[in-house]
Design a protein around this motif. Structure first.
Motif, short mmCIF file in Angstrom:
data_model
loop_
_atom_site.label_atom_id
_atom_site.label_comp_id
_atom_site.label_asym_id
_atom_site.label_seq_id
_atom_site.Cartn_x
_atom_site.Cartn_y
_atom_site.Cartn_z
N ALA A 7 -82.20 68.72 4.44
CA ALA A 7 -82.76 70.01 4.04
C ALA A 7 -84.11 70.28 4.70
CB ALA A 7 -82.88 70.07 2.52
N TRP A 10 -83.62 71.01 8.37
CA TRP A 10 -82.95 72.30 8.55
C TRP A 10 -83.94 73.45 8.44
CZ3 TRP A 10 -79.47 74.46 11.08
CH2 TRP A 10 -78.98 75.72 10.76
N THR A 30 -79.51 80.11 5.28
CA THR A 30 -79.72 79.41 4.01
C THR A 30 -78.38 78.91 3.47
OG1 THR A 30 -81.67 80.74 3.51
CG2 THR A 30 -80.59 79.64 1.65
N ARG A 31 -77.36 79.75 3.58
CA ARG A 31 -76.01 79.35 3.14
C ARG A 31 -75.47 78.16 3.91
NH1 ARG A 31 -71.22 82.95 3.77
NH2 ARG A 31 -72.46 83.78 5.44
N GLU A 33 -77.08 75.62 5.05
CA GLU A 33 -77.71 74.40 4.54
C GLU A 33 -77.74 73.26 5.54
OE1 GLU A 33 -75.46 73.56 1.01
OE2 GLU A 33 -76.64 74.96 -0.19
#
Length: 67
Positions: A7, A10, A30-31, A33
């Protein structure tokens, strides 16, 4: 290649992903991930690419941005 990005990493790569795929929204990223499979599906949807084309692009992106 590790196709799942942590995370924290990313979040750092979102700017590069926006540059690579300008039509993706913040919500799209964001989706995703940081997961290659999710990102592949989103790129396939947004750009109308085949699954294989999207997978190749995502693989190149992750390979170019790994530590």
């Amino acid at each position: 290649m590790n196709e799942d990005i942590t995370a924290g990493k990313w979040k750092q790569l979102i700017g590069k992903a926006k540059a690579a795929w300008g039509e993706l929204t913040d919500d799209d990223l964001t989706r995703a991930e940081g997961r290659a499979e999710r990102l592949t599906g989103i790129i396939q949807e947004r750009y109308g690419k085949t699954r294989e084309e999207a997978q190749q692009e995502v693989r190149r992106f992750f390979d170019a941005n790994r530590d």
